[in-house]
Design an enzyme around this catalytic site. Structure first.
Site, short mmCIF file in Angstrom:
data_model
loop_
_atom_site.label_atom_id
_atom_site.label_comp_id
_atom_site.label_asym_id
_atom_site.label_seq_id
_atom_site.Cartn_x
_atom_site.Cartn_y
_atom_site.Cartn_z
N GLU A 1 3.87 6.85 -0.08
CA GLU A 1 2.69 6.88 0.79
C GLU A 1 2.85 7.74 2.05
O GLU A 1 2.87 7.26 3.19
CB GLU A 1 2.30 5.45 1.20
N GLU B 1 2.07 0.52 -7.37
CA GLU B 1 1.82 -0.74 -6.64
C GLU B 1 0.38 -1.20 -6.84
O GLU B 1 -0.53 -0.38 -6.77
CB GLU B 1 2.03 -0.59 -5.12
O1 LIG Z 1 0.70 -4.07 2.14
C1 LIG Z 1 1.26 -4.32 0.89
C2 LIG Z 1 2.10 -3.11 0.47
C3 LIG Z 1 3.35 -2.90 1.35
O2 LIG Z 1 4.13 -4.09 1.40
C4 LIG Z 1 4.14 -1.74 0.72
O3 LIG Z 1 5.41 -1.55 1.37
C5 LIG Z 1 3.36 -0.44 0.85
O4 LIG Z 1 3.80 0.54 -0.08
C6 LIG Z 1 1.87 -0.68 0.69
N1 LIG Z 1 0.90 0.24 0.74
C7 LIG Z 1 -0.29 -0.39 0.67
C8 LIG Z 1 -1.61 0.27 0.73
C9 LIG Z 1 -1.73 1.12 2.02
C10 LIG Z 1 -1.45 0.29 3.22
C11 LIG Z 1 -0.21 0.40 3.82
C12 LIG Z 1 0.08 -0.34 4.95
C13 LIG Z 1 -0.89 -1.17 5.49
C14 LIG Z 1 -2.13 -1.28 4.88
C15 LIG Z 1 -2.41 -0.55 3.73
C16 LIG Z 1 -0.04 -1.73 0.57
N2 LIG Z 1 1.29 -1.88 0.55
#
Ligand SMILES: OC[C@@H]1[C@@H](O)[C@H](O)[C@@H](O)c2[nH]c(CCc3ccccc3)c[n+]21
Length: 449
Positions: free
Chosen positions: A166, A356
Site C-alpha cells: 500500500e 487482504e
Molecule cells: O486496517 C486493516 C488493515 C491493516 O491492518 C493492514 O496492515 C493494512 O495493509 C490495511 N490496509 C487497509 C486498507 C487501507 C487502509 C489503511 C490504513 C487505514 C485505513 C485504511 C486495511 N488494512
C-alpha cells in the site's frame, strides 16, 4: 456441498504484517523502526498501545504455524521487519534477525503452507528515517539492496514476493495526514514519496530478475477502491474521477503501464511542483513488469465534491442505511466485483490476488470455547461470493488472503480493533478460534462455499 466452486489450485490464505504481530521489538539485535518510535509518542496510538509485545509471534511462531495448518491454509502472507534484518537499514546484517525468518519459512514449508513475503509493510528502520526516509531518493538503493539480500537468502524457498504494501498509505497517511509513522504533514513530500516507493519497487523487481533464485513471482500490493460519485452532478463525478486518480490510477498506471496518469501528474506538478522525476526513472519503471498484482480491498468510496482542501477537492460520505464494520467502514461486497471487473477492462494486468480482505467487529460474544463472530463470517461469505462473480466474468483471480490470521496491532487504533480469524487475549496471549475460522476451514476444504 458447496454451491460456488473456485478454480482448481485457488490459493486460500491469510495475511499478517511484522510490526502488527511479532513483538520482540528490541529482541536479539533488532533495530528500531519508525513505528517503534511513533507508537511510543504519547497521543499517536489509542490507549498508548505499542507493538512492543503485540501477539509475541516472534517467540510463538511455531504455535501459530500449527494453527495455520489446522486451518488448512494453502498460503500465508507475512512481512519482514527490515530493521530486524538490517538494524541500521543498511550495512551489517543481524544474524538472529534473518535466522528468525529462515526458521519461519522452514516451519511453513514443513507444514505444506506456501509463504508469500511482503518486503515492506510500513516498519522502516528509524536510522533511515533520520536520513530523510522515503523522502530521500537514496532510499531507493537502500531498499533494492535490502530486497536483493532477502532474495539471495530466502529466495530458494520463497517464490512469492510483494515489494510494497500500500504505497498510498505509506505516502499519504505517513507524510500528509500524519496519522501514521513518521507522522509528517507535507503534501508535496507525500507525492515525492510515492515516486520513490514506485521507483524502489521497480529496482527491486529488476534485482529479483537478476538474482540466482529469481524463478518465482514478484508483484506489489495496492489498496484499491471503486470510487462512486455521491450524485450524478458534474462536480461529484469530477470528484470521483479525482479520487480514482489519486487513490488507484496514480499507482496502477506506473506499475502496469510504465507511466503516471496525465490528469493527476499535471495536477500535482502544477500545484505541488512534485514529484521530481529524474531522467531514466520512467524507463526504469516501465522496464520492470510484475508477475502479479496484489489487491487489498475493504470497501468502496462514495465521494462528493468538496472545497475542504484546495487541491484534493473531494470528501467521502457514509451512505445512510448501509451496514458498517467496527472501523466504521461501509460493507460493500459488490464493490469487490466491480473493482476486479474494472481492472480487467482497463488494464493489461498479470495474475491478480486479493492480498487482504477482512473486517473488524467487536468479537465480544462466546459460544462455548469459540468466539461467535457471525458478522465476520457473513462479511467473508459475501466477499468470497463477490470474488466468485468476478471469476465468472473471466477475471484471472488466483488467490485470496484473508486479513487477518489473528487479531493484531491495528496501527493508530492499537489493539481495540480485531480483524483476526483467531482471537488474541492480550493479557495471556492465548489464541482462541473464532467461528469464522472454523467456517473458513470448510471453505478451503471444499474449495468453495
Ligand atoms: O486496517 C486493516 C488493515 C491493516 O491492518 C493492514 O496492515 C493494512 O495493509 C490495511 N490496509 C487497509 C486498507 C487501507 C487502509 C489503511 C490504513 C487505514 C485505513 C485504511 C486495511 N488494512
Amino acid at each position: 456441498m458447496a454451491q460456488l466452486i473456485f478454480p482448481k489450485d485457488f490459493l486460500w490464505g491469510a495475511a499478517t504484517a511484522s510490526y502488527q504481530i511479532e513483538g520482540g521489538a528490541a529482541d536479539d539485535g533488532k533495530g528500531e523502526s519508525i513505528w517503534d518510535r511513533f507508537s511510543h509518542i504519547p497521543g499517536k496510538v489509542t490507549n498508548g498501545d505499542t507493538g512492543d509485545v503485540a501477539c509475541d509471534h516472534y517467540h510463538r511462531y511455531r504455535e501459530d504455524v500449527r494453527l495455520m495448518k489446522e486451518l488448512g491454509l494453502k498460503g500465508y502472507r507475512f512481512s519482514i521487519s527490515w530493521p530486524r534484518v538490517f538494524p541500521n537499514g543498511r550495512g551489517a546484517v543481524n544474524p538472529q534477525g534473518i535466522d528468525f525468518y529462515n526458521r519461519l519459512v522452514d516451519e511453513l514449508l514443513a507444514n505444506g503452507i506456501e509463504p508469500a513475503v511482503t518486503l515492506y509493510h510500513w516498519d522502516l528502520p528509524q536510522a533511515l528515517q533520520e536520513n530523510g526516509g522515503w523522502g530521500n531518493r537514496a532510499i531507493v538503493d537502500d531498499f533494492a539492496a535490502y530486497a536483493a539480500y532477502l532474495f539471495d537468502v530466502l529466495g530458494d524457498r520463497v517464490k512469492k514476493w510483494i515489494t510494497h504494501n500500500e504505497p498510498w498509505v505509506v505516502a499519504f497517511a505517513g507524510h500528509f495526514q500524519g496519522r501514521h509513522a513518521p507522522g509528517l504533514t507535507d503534501l508535496p513530500l507525500a507525492v515525492q514519496v510515492t515516486h520513490h516507493l514506485i521507483l524502489s519497487h521497480a529496482k527491486a523487481v529488476q534485482a529479483y530478475r537478476a538474482s540466482k533464485h529469481g524463478d518465482g513471482q514478484i508483484g506489489i500490493t495496492l489498496n484499491l477502491y471503486p470510487s462512486v460519485p455521491a450524485s450524478d452532478s458534474e462536480s461529484d463525478r469530477a470528484a470521483a474521477t479525482l479520487v480514482d486518480g489519486h487513490n488507484n490510477r496514480w499507482f496502477l498506471d506506473p506499475v502496469l503501464k510504465g507511466e503516471y496518469p496525465a490528469d493527476i501528474l499535471r495536477l500535482y506538478q502544477e500545484r505541488l511542483n512534485s514529484p521530481v522525476i529524474e531522467p531514466g526513472d520512467m524507463e526504469c519503471i516501465a522496464a520492470s513488469p510484475m508477475d502479479f498484482l496484489g489487491i487489498n480491498y475493504y470497501f468502496q468510496k462514495v465521494v462528493k465534491h468538496s472545497e475542504v482542501h484546495p487541491i484534493l477537492q473531494f470528501e467521502e460520505i457514509k451512505p445512510e442505511g448501509s451496514e458498517y464494520t467496527a472501523m466504521n467502514w461501509e460493507i460493500t461486497p459488490q464493490g469487490l466485483t466491480d473493482l476486479l471487473v474494472r481492472l480487467d477492462r482497463d488494464y493489461h494486468h498479470p495474475d491478480l490476488y486479493i492480498t487482504e480482505n477482512g473486517a473488524a467487529f467487536k468479537d465480544d460474544r462466546r459460544d462455548g470455547g469459540v468466539v461467535d463472530d457471525q458478522d465476520r463470517l457473513k462479511f467473508l461469505q459475501q466477499h468470497f461470493a463477490a470474488a466468485h462473480r468476478a471469476l465468472e466474468a473471466g477475471v484471472k483471480l488466483k488467490g485470496y488472503y484473508v486479513w487477518s490470521l489473528m487479531d493484531n496491532f491495528e496501527w493508530a487504533h492499537g489493539y481495540g480493533k480485531r480483524f483476526g480469524l483467531i482471537y488474541i487475549d492480550y493479557q495471556t496471549l492465548e489464541r482462541t478460534w473464532k467461528k469464522s475460522a472454523l467456517w473458513y476451514r470448510e471453505v478451503i476444504r471444499d474449495n468453495g462455499l
